[in-house]
Design a protein around this motif. Structure first.
Motif, PDB file in Angstrom:
ATOM      1  N   HIS A 103       0.851  -1.186   0.000  1.00 31.74           N
ATOM      2  CA  HIS A 103       0.000   0.000   0.000  1.00 31.74           C
ATOM      3  C   HIS A 103       0.888   1.236   0.000  1.00 31.74           C
ATOM      4  O   HIS A 103       2.062   1.170   0.380  1.00 31.74           O
ATOM      5  CB  HIS A 103      -0.953   0.008   1.195  1.00 31.74           C
ATOM      6  N   ALA A 104       0.337   2.335  -0.450  1.00 29.49           N
ATOM      7  CA  ALA A 104       1.072   3.607  -0.498  1.00 29.49           C
ATOM      8  C   ALA A 104       0.250   4.675   0.211  1.00 29.49           C
ATOM      9  O   ALA A 104      -0.970   4.758   0.027  1.00 29.49           O
ATOM     10  CB  ALA A 104       1.320   4.025  -1.946  1.00 29.49           C
ATOM     11  N   HIS A 105       0.922   5.483   1.012  1.00 31.41           N
ATOM     12  CA  HIS A 105       0.275   6.570   1.749  1.00 31.41           C
ATOM     13  C   HIS A 105       0.407   7.874   0.964  1.00 31.41           C
ATOM     14  O   HIS A 105       1.468   8.169   0.407  1.00 31.41           O
ATOM     15  CB  HIS A 105       0.938   6.757   3.113  1.00 31.41           C
ATOM     16  N   VAL A 106      -0.655   8.655   0.957  1.00 36.24           N
ATOM     17  CA  VAL A 106      -0.675   9.974   0.321  1.00 36.24           C
ATOM     18  C   VAL A 106      -1.069  10.967   1.413  1.00 36.24           C
ATOM     19  O   VAL A 106      -2.222  10.983   1.855  1.00 36.24           O
ATOM     20  CB  VAL A 106      -1.673  10.023  -0.860  1.00 36.24           C
ATOM     21  N   TRP A 107      -0.082  11.757   1.847  1.00 43.36           N
ATOM     22  CA  TRP A 107      -0.283  12.696   2.948  1.00 43.36           C
ATOM     23  C   TRP A 107      -0.262  14.137   2.456  1.00 43.36           C
ATOM     24  O   TRP A 107       0.781  14.623   2.029  1.00 43.36           O
ATOM     25  CB  TRP A 107       0.822  12.539   3.989  1.00 43.36           C
ATOM     26  N   PRO A 108      -1.390  14.841   2.550  1.00 44.87           N
ATOM     27  CA  PRO A 108      -1.353  16.279   2.281  1.00 44.87           C
ATOM     28  C   PRO A 108      -0.674  16.978   3.462  1.00 44.87           C
ATOM     29  O   PRO A 108      -0.793  16.525   4.603  1.00 44.87           O
ATOM     30  CB  PRO A 108      -2.831  16.667   2.176  1.00 44.87           C
ATOM     31  N   ARG A 109       0.042  18.036   3.170  1.00 44.77           N
ATOM     32  CA  ARG A 109       0.697  18.819   4.225  1.00 44.77           C
ATOM     33  C   ARG A 109       0.228  20.264   4.110  1.00 44.77           C
ATOM     34  O   ARG A 109      -0.025  20.754   3.007  1.00 44.77           O
ATOM     35  CB  ARG A 109       2.222  18.725   4.099  1.00 44.77           C
ATOM     36  N   TYR A 110       0.134  20.926   5.269  1.00 42.64           N
ATOM     37  CA  TYR A 110      -0.494  22.243   5.354  1.00 42.64           C
ATOM     38  C   TYR A 110       0.363  23.244   6.108  1.00 42.64           C
ATOM     39  O   TYR A 110       1.134  22.876   6.999  1.00 42.64           O
ATOM     40  CB  TYR A 110      -1.846  22.118   6.075  1.00 42.64           C
ATOM     41  N   ALA A 111       0.165  24.517   5.789  1.00 42.32           N
ATOM     42  CA  ALA A 111       0.874  25.604   6.472  1.00 42.32           C
ATOM     43  C   ALA A 111       0.420  25.740   7.925  1.00 42.32           C
ATOM     44  O   ALA A 111       1.167  26.260   8.760  1.00 42.32           O
ATOM     45  CB  ALA A 111       0.661  26.918   5.723  1.00 42.32           C
ATOM     46  N   TRP A 112      -0.780  25.288   8.263  1.00 43.88           N
ATOM     47  CA  TRP A 112      -1.288  25.405   9.621  1.00 43.88           C
ATOM     48  C   TRP A 112      -0.793  24.299  10.560  1.00 43.88           C
ATOM     49  O   TRP A 112      -1.100  24.315  11.752  1.00 43.88           O
ATOM     50  CB  TRP A 112      -2.817  25.462   9.649  1.00 43.88           C
ATOM     51  N   GLU A 113       0.006  23.367  10.066  1.00 45.51           N
ATOM     52  CA  GLU A 113       0.534  22.315  10.940  1.00 45.51           C
ATOM     53  C   GLU A 113       1.445  22.924  12.004  1.00 45.51           C
ATOM     54  O   GLU A 113       2.079  23.950  11.771  1.00 45.51           O
ATOM     55  CB  GLU A 113       1.334  21.296  10.123  1.00 45.51           C
ATOM     56  N   PRO A 114       1.529  22.284  13.174  1.00 45.88           N
ATOM     57  CA  PRO A 114       2.423  22.795  14.216  1.00 45.88           C
ATOM     58  C   PRO A 114       3.865  22.877  13.715  1.00 45.88           C
ATOM     59  O   PRO A 114       4.325  21.997  12.971  1.00 45.88           O
ATOM     60  CB  PRO A 114       2.304  21.755  15.334  1.00 45.88           C
ATOM     61  N   ALA A 115       4.568  23.915  14.115  1.00 43.32           N
ATOM     62  CA  ALA A 115       5.942  24.149  13.650  1.00 43.32           C
ATOM     63  C   ALA A 115       6.835  22.932  13.882  1.00 43.32           C
ATOM     64  O   ALA A 115       7.681  22.612  13.045  1.00 43.32           O
ATOM     65  CB  ALA A 115       6.521  25.381  14.344  1.00 43.32           C
TER      66      ALA A 115
END
Length: 160
Positions: A103-115
């Motif tokens: 299986h393959a994971h697809v992770w979106p990443r965001y500017a609002w994530e904790p530093a």
């Protein structure tokens, strides 16, 4: 028996009984992730539960799986970019350390994530993010599911 599909994610997808399936692709199933602390998290499941690693697939199926992974990644990128202006990028991963099937994971990443999390792998998020019921997949993710599915349709040139 609502949980039974989780014990056999691929078999339940093949039977049409896995509620997380977004679309059937060439070499697998695009599914929305069980946890959504990063909205849009998706997984590509290989369509043969006996396959445990990419190298077990014949070359043509291997390339089809990688193509499906890229397509799902682009669909998540397009959908999340449209729905959240803080969307930054997508991370693609084939790990295989926990589940015994490819299986393959697809992770979106965001500017609002904790530093402290931005430049690190998703797997280093605190354990409570993974178990928090407020991050569980649910009806509030229906618009996101629809958006990713529609982008998959656009990318495959099909409707539905």
């Amino acid at each position: 028996m609502a949980e039974d599909w989780r014990r056999d994610r691929i078999g339940s997808a093949l039977r049409g009984a896995n509620p997380t399936v977004l679309r059937r692709l060439d070499a697998g199933f695009a599914v929305i992730g069980d946890v959504q602390f990063l909205p849009g998290y998706a997984v590509l499941l290989v369509d043969d539960p006996a396959v445990t690693r990419l190298s077990e697939l014949p070359r043509a199926r291997r390339l089809a799986f990688l193509s499906d992974m890229e397509r799902l990644g682009e669909a998540v990128e397009r959908a999340c970019g449209r729905l959240d202006p803080a969307f930054r990028r997508v991370n693609l991963e084939i790990l295989g350390n926990t589940d015994p099937f490819l299986h393959a994971h697809v992770w979106p990443r965001y500017a609002w994530e904790p530093a402290e999390s931005v430049g690190r792998p998703v797997w280093l998020y605190p354990p409570e993010h993974w178990a928090d019921p407020s991050h569980a997949l649910g009806p509030r993710h229906d618009a996101l599911r629809t958006a990713v599915g529609e982008e998959l349709d656009r990318l495959t040139g099909s409707a539905g």
